[in-house]
Design a protein around this motif. Structure first.
Motif, PDB file in Angstrom:
ATOM      1  N   THR A 169     -10.270  -3.552   1.078  1.00  0.00           N
ATOM      2  CA  THR A 169      -9.797  -4.077   2.357  1.00  0.00           C
ATOM      3  C   THR A 169      -9.230  -2.918   3.153  1.00  0.00           C
ATOM      4  N   PHE A 206      -6.669  -2.192  -1.631  1.00  0.00           N
ATOM      5  CA  PHE A 206      -6.389  -1.976  -0.220  1.00  0.00           C
ATOM      6  C   PHE A 206      -6.447  -0.485   0.080  1.00  0.00           C
ATOM      7  N   SER A 225       0.830  -1.196   0.000  1.00  0.00           N
ATOM      8  CA  SER A 225       0.000   0.000   0.000  1.00  0.00           C
ATOM      9  C   SER A 225       0.874   1.259   0.000  1.00  0.00           C
ATOM     10  N   LEU A 227      -7.078  -1.350   5.863  1.00  0.00           N
ATOM     11  CA  LEU A 227      -5.784  -1.894   6.234  1.00  0.00           C
ATOM     12  C   LEU A 227      -5.151  -1.105   7.367  1.00  0.00           C
TER      13      LEU A 227
END
Length: 473
Positions: free
Chosen positions: A225, A178, A45, A227
């Motif tokens: 998602t 993400f 990320s 994170l």
């Protein structure tokens, strides 16, 4: 290695992956950068943030490091193997630089602070070193390095979240993404180096998180998602609304964007996941029924040495509570074998807890002492490596059995699957995941469905890592 469904032995660091030119490749850039990432999904990320910063400063991505003006390694310090891998890659890049003296080589991320002197001065492998909170300064550091200076910024921040930077998703499948919601960690697990390499915990502005998720959905993404090192301790004060945004409320805000947007999250610390989170998951069908709940050890004595702040019995009760609220919830975990002073009895406690929780999947490692951690300062790394590996092998074999048993229970069931792309083994098959995060492979034959569609798939067979099925209309 978030999201993997293999029950084989995993290194704690992901293998290095380089960005492929994507959206940014459509623009003209005066220079090219190559970035290779190792470690947890947070590092990957972060590389997307770095890509965005570099794009804004005239650098476009390339998948070929031999043509890059700037070569970057985003590093992981979790295991010793990662450091050796990075060092080997740096030697390869230095060989290329001999014929391309203008090329710059840099190290980013978790190794930056601890190994900066070795990489810069002793081994002379790199031109710049940048810590995880200093990516905004990267363009200036590149200018310094271009002038022949060694450029370094490894300062940690108490407030940097990169909330205003839109990540460049250069290696995305266009369906799943993400979204970082927080940085750093306040838990001082004795085996872990993260608090020292990523700093103290701070949460990102909830509004910026929701806006990023809306933008992803509008661009065709169908799963995000959320994170963080410990997402359940997310905390943001919305001064305008006079409201505290907890993780449960953030989950709800993202789930309400659209029922077609699936929401996942990782990672949860067992001590922080609340009933409020579980009940929010229960209310919204598009919040996936899957929780990664790292246990690390099944022995209360070892958990105390690890500073995990819960006991074996407490963890079992948490598993019971999760499954009472979400009976169909998938569970995965992290396990370390051979931690300091671990006995055979401690090891058997871990095995029995695995059988109790019946994890769908585990990330399994033997203990690797990291310099600077509390464990390195307090305890002797006194379990022989052959014992660590033997215990790890036993844990892996047990998890393989549990994974196969759990997958066999799904044969005959029908799951709604989000198509993520072609199967890794055959372009004639689709690959996607269930809400429980299980990989499902099924034939394309007779279907007009496309990547990004939701399809009902009936499971007809399985392996320990994959469910095999067919679309049912």
């Amino acid at each position: 290695m978030l999201g993997s469904l293999s029950s084989k032995i995993h290194d704690e660091e992901r293998q290095g992956e380089a960005y492929q030119p994507g959206v940014a490749g459509k623009k003209e850039f005066r220079k090219k950068f190559y970035i290779e990432s190792y470690g947890c999904q947070m590092n990957f990320s972060d590389s997307e943030i770095v890509a965005s910063i570099l794009n804004e400063n005239g650098f476009g991505a390339t998948a070929n490091y031999t043509e890059a003006d700037l070569v970057l390694l985003n590093t992981c310090s979790i295991r010793e193997k990662a450091e050796q891998t990075v060092r080997n890659r740096l030697h390869i890049f230095r060989q290329v630089k001999v014929s391309r003296p203008g090329m710059l080589i840099g190290v980013l991320g978790c190794m930056a602070e601890r190994l900066k002197e070795k990489f810069l001065e002793e081994e002379k492998l790199v031109d710049l070193v940048v810590g995880p909170d200093a990516y905004r300064t990267l363009p200036g550091l590149v200018e310094e390095a271009e002038s022949g200076q060694k450029a370094v910024n490894v300062l940690l921040s108490r407030d940097e979240t990169y909330a205003d930077i839109s990540p460049v998703r250069l290696d995305s499948n266009g369906v799943t993404a993400f979204v970082s919601i927080m940085r750093g960690c306040n838990n001082m697990c004795s085996f872990c180096v993260v608090p020292f390499t990523r700093g103290r915990e701070r949460s990102r502005d909830a509004g910026s998180i929701v806006r990023e998720c809306i933008d992803l959905f509008e661009r065709g993404y169908r799963e995000v998602t959320l994170l963080g090192q410990n997402v359940d301790s997310y905390y943001w004060m919305d001064e305008t609304a006079g409201q505290v945004v907890t993780f449960a409320l953030l989950l709800e805000k993202v789930a309400l964007i659209d029922p077609l947007l699936r929401v996942r999250f990782s990672t949860s610390h067992p001590k922080d996941i609340t009933d409020e989170v579980l009940l929010t998951m229960q209310r919204y069908e598009n919040i996936c029924r899957y929780i990664h709940l790292p246990v690390q050890s099944g022995s209360t004595r070892i958990l105390q040495l690890m500073n995990r702040t819960y006991t074996r019995e407490w963890y079992r009760a948490k598993v019971d509570r999760i499954l009472s609220v979400l009976p169909d919830c998938g569970l995965s975990t992290d396990i370390i074998t051979g931690f300091c002073t671990e006995t055979e009895e401690d090891h058997q406690d871990t095995m029995s807890l695995m059988q109790y929780a019946r994890y769908d999947m585990s990330y399994m490692f033997f203990y690797s002492e990291r310099p600077g951690t509390l464990a390195a300062r307090r305890y002797a790394d006194d379990v022989p490596e052959e014992v660590k590996k033997r215990r790890l092998d036993e844990v892996v074999r047990l998890q393989n059995r549990l994974s196969l048993e759990k997958n066999k229970e799904d044969v005959g069931k029908t799951f709604v699957v989000l198509i993520e792309g072609d199967s890794k083994k055959s372009a004639a098959d689709w690959r996607g995941r269930s809400t429980q995060n299980k990989v499902i492979v099924f034939p394309k034959t007779g279907s007009t469905r496309q990547k990004g569609d939701y399809v009902p798939v009936k499971i007809e067979d399985c392996t320990g890592a994959t469910l095999l099925g067919r679309i049912v209309e």
